[in-house]
Motif scaffolding. Structure first.
Motif, PDB file in Angstrom:
ATOM      1  N   ILE A 150       9.419   2.215  -4.583  1.00 51.89           N
ATOM      2  CA  ILE A 150       8.563   1.280  -5.296  1.00 51.89           C
ATOM      3  C   ILE A 150       8.016   2.198  -6.575  1.00 51.89           C
ATOM      4  O   ILE A 150       8.033   1.539  -7.500  1.00 51.89           O
ATOM      5  CB  ILE A 150       7.319   0.943  -4.517  1.00 51.89           C
ATOM      6  N   VAL A 151       7.763   3.348  -6.391  1.00 53.22           N
ATOM      7  CA  VAL A 151       6.975   4.328  -7.400  1.00 53.22           C
ATOM      8  C   VAL A 151       7.803   4.345  -8.716  1.00 53.22           C
ATOM      9  O   VAL A 151       7.196   4.269  -9.894  1.00 53.22           O
ATOM     10  CB  VAL A 151       7.000   5.740  -6.846  1.00 53.22           C
ATOM     11  N   LYS A 209      -8.453   6.660   1.766  1.00 52.37           N
ATOM     12  CA  LYS A 209      -9.055   8.161   1.113  1.00 52.37           C
ATOM     13  C   LYS A 209      -8.329   8.071  -0.120  1.00 52.37           C
ATOM     14  O   LYS A 209      -9.030   8.580  -1.179  1.00 52.37           O
ATOM     15  CB  LYS A 209      -8.757   9.240   2.046  1.00 52.37           C
ATOM     16  N   ALA A 210      -6.986   8.021  -0.067  1.00 51.28           N
ATOM     17  CA  ALA A 210      -6.257   8.032  -1.378  1.00 51.28           C
ATOM     18  C   ALA A 210      -6.785   6.917  -2.592  1.00 51.28           C
ATOM     19  O   ALA A 210      -6.979   7.493  -3.877  1.00 51.28           O
ATOM     20  CB  ALA A 210      -4.820   7.892  -1.423  1.00 51.28           C
ATOM     21  N   CYS A 211      -7.282   5.876  -2.153  1.00 53.36           N
ATOM     22  CA  CYS A 211      -7.811   4.763  -2.963  1.00 53.36           C
ATOM     23  C   CYS A 211      -9.209   5.242  -3.882  1.00 53.36           C
ATOM     24  O   CYS A 211      -9.400   5.011  -4.992  1.00 53.36           O
ATOM     25  CB  CYS A 211      -7.956   3.551  -2.421  1.00 53.36           C
ATOM     26  N   ALA A 212     -10.064   5.903  -2.959  1.00 58.63           N
ATOM     27  CA  ALA A 212     -11.452   6.385  -3.402  1.00 58.63           C
ATOM     28  C   ALA A 212     -11.665   6.881  -4.778  1.00 58.63           C
ATOM     29  O   ALA A 212     -12.253   6.210  -5.649  1.00 58.63           O
ATOM     30  CB  ALA A 212     -12.158   6.915  -2.658  1.00 58.63           C
ATOM     31  N   PRO A 213     -10.817   8.053  -5.060  1.00 51.93           N
ATOM     32  CA  PRO A 213     -10.942   8.427  -6.423  1.00 51.93           C
ATOM     33  C   PRO A 213     -10.491   7.620  -7.505  1.00 51.93           C
ATOM     34  O   PRO A 213     -10.846   7.446  -8.607  1.00 51.93           O
ATOM     35  CB  PRO A 213     -10.178   9.879  -6.496  1.00 51.93           C
ATOM     36  N   ARG A 254      -0.925   9.263  -4.468  1.00 47.78           N
ATOM     37  CA  ARG A 254      -1.855   9.845  -3.793  1.00 47.78           C
ATOM     38  C   ARG A 254      -1.512   9.807  -2.268  1.00 47.78           C
ATOM     39  O   ARG A 254      -2.136  10.480  -1.497  1.00 47.78           O
ATOM     40  CB  ARG A 254      -3.118   9.563  -4.222  1.00 47.78           C
ATOM     41  N   THR A 255      -1.379   8.468  -1.742  1.00 47.06           N
ATOM     42  CA  THR A 255      -1.184   8.328  -0.127  1.00 47.06           C
ATOM     43  C   THR A 255      -0.070   9.354   0.140  1.00 47.06           C
ATOM     44  O   THR A 255      -0.188   9.815   1.430  1.00 47.06           O
ATOM     45  CB  THR A 255      -0.783   7.090   0.241  1.00 47.06           C
ATOM     46  N   ARG A 256       1.172   9.552  -0.442  1.00 45.47           N
ATOM     47  CA  ARG A 256       2.103  10.369   0.042  1.00 45.47           C
ATOM     48  C   ARG A 256       1.581  11.799  -0.024  1.00 45.47           C
ATOM     49  O   ARG A 256       1.857  12.728   0.762  1.00 45.47           O
ATOM     50  CB  ARG A 256       3.288  10.380  -1.055  1.00 45.47           C
TER      51      ARG A 256
END
Length: 251
Positions: free
Chosen positions: A17-18, A90-94, A219-221
Motif C-alpha cells: 500500500i505505501v 501508538k503510531a497514530c498518536a504523534p 510508523r506502525t512498521r
C-alpha cells in the motif's frame, strides 16, 4: 479482524500500500496546493487570508479522524488483547498531535487578521486544544511505565475517555454561542461554500488522508521493528536459550 493480527501479514500488506499512498499524497498535495493557492478566487470578505482555510480545515478534520482511529485501535487492543492494534494506536498518536498543532497554529494565523486576535477561549478552540493535550497525555502514558503492556493499557483507557471530546469539538459551534463560525461544509443539505473553493478544499482533504495513511503504515512498521529489537534484547539478556526464541506474535 484477526486476519490482520499477524504482523508479518500486516507488513506485506503495508509494503504493497505505501508506494501507492505515498504517490497519491504527492499528487494530491501538488494539485490541491496549486488549486488552493493559485487558481481559487479570493473571498469577497476575507480576501487572500481565506487560503489558510485549505490547510487549516483538513488538518482539523484529520486531527479528529486520527483520534477516532486511535480510540478504535485502543478499544480493539483492550477488548481483544490485539498487540498490533496497540502498536497502530501508538503510531497514530504523534501524527494526530501534528495535525492538531497545525490546526491550532493556522487557526491563530487566520484569527488574527479576521477576528483581530490570535486566540480566544472559544468553545471550539478550547476543545481542540484539549484534543492536543489528550494526544500528548496518551504519548506520555505510553512511556511512563517500564512494562510496555501496562503503559499501552493506561494510554488506551485515556484514549477511550477522551472520545467524549470529539462530539464536543464537532457540535460546540451549535451548542454554544461562540466566535467560531458554524459548520459550512459538513452540515445537512447543500454546503455553504462556493464550488470554486469547495473543490480545492476537498482535494486538500484527500491529500491529508493519503498522507495520514502513508505515515501510519510507515510508523506502525517502525513500531513492529522496534518491538522485535526489544524482544531480542530481552532474550539475549536472559541467556542463549532465551535468545533463540522470539515473541510469538512478532517472530
Amino acid at each position: 479482524m484477526h486476519r490482520f493480527a499477524n504482523p508479518n501479514r500486516f507488513l506485506r500488506l503495508a509494503a504493497a500500500i505505501v508506494p501507492w499512498s505515498a504517490a497519491a499524497t504527492v499528487l494530491l498535495f501538488g494539485v490541491g496546493l496549486t488549486y488552493a493557492l493559485v487558481l481559487s478566487p479570493p473571498d469577497y470578505q476575507q480576501s487572500e487570508t481565506v487560503r489558510i482555510m485549505y490547510v487549516h480545515v483538513p488538518a482539523a478534520w484529520m486531527a479528529m479522524g486520527a483520534y477516532a482511529f486511535l480510540a478504535l485501535a485502543s478499544a480493539v487492543a483492550i477488548v481483544w488483547r490485539h498487540p498490533l492494534a496497540d502498536l497502530a494506536a501508538k503510531a497514530c498518536a504523534p501524527i494526530g498531535a501534528g495535525f492538531t498543532a497545525i490546526a491550532l497554529v493556522t487557526g491563530a494565523l487566520w484569527g488574527q487578521p479576521t477576528w483581530g486576535t490570535w486566540w480566544v477561549w472559544d468553545a471550539r478552540l478550547t476543545s481542540v486544544l484539549i484534543l492536543l493535550f489528550l494526544y500528548l497525555g496518551y504519548m506520555a502514558l505510553w512511556n511512563a511505565f517500564d512494562d510496555q503492556s501496562r503503559g499501552a493499557r493506561a494510554a488506551g483507557i485515556l484514549a477511550l475517555v477522551g472520545v467524549v471530546n470529539l462530539p464536543i469539538i464537532k457540535f460546540s459551534v451549535d451548542w454554544w454561542n461562540t466566535l467560531h463560525q458554524p459548520a459550512s461544509i459538513t452540515r445537512i443539505g447543500t454546503p455553504a461554500i462556493h464550488p470554486a473553493m469547495l473543490t480545492p478544499l476537498l482535494l486538500m482533504a484527500a491529500a491529508y488522508v493519503a498522507f495520514f495513511v502513508t505515515l501510519l503504515l510507515l510508523r506502525t512498521r517502525a513500531e513492529i521493528a522496534a518491538r522485535r529489537v526489544r524482544t531480542l534484547q530481552i532474550a539475549h539478556s536472559r541467556g542463549p536459550a532465551a535468545a533463540a526464541m522470539h515473541e510469538p506474535g512478532y517472530s
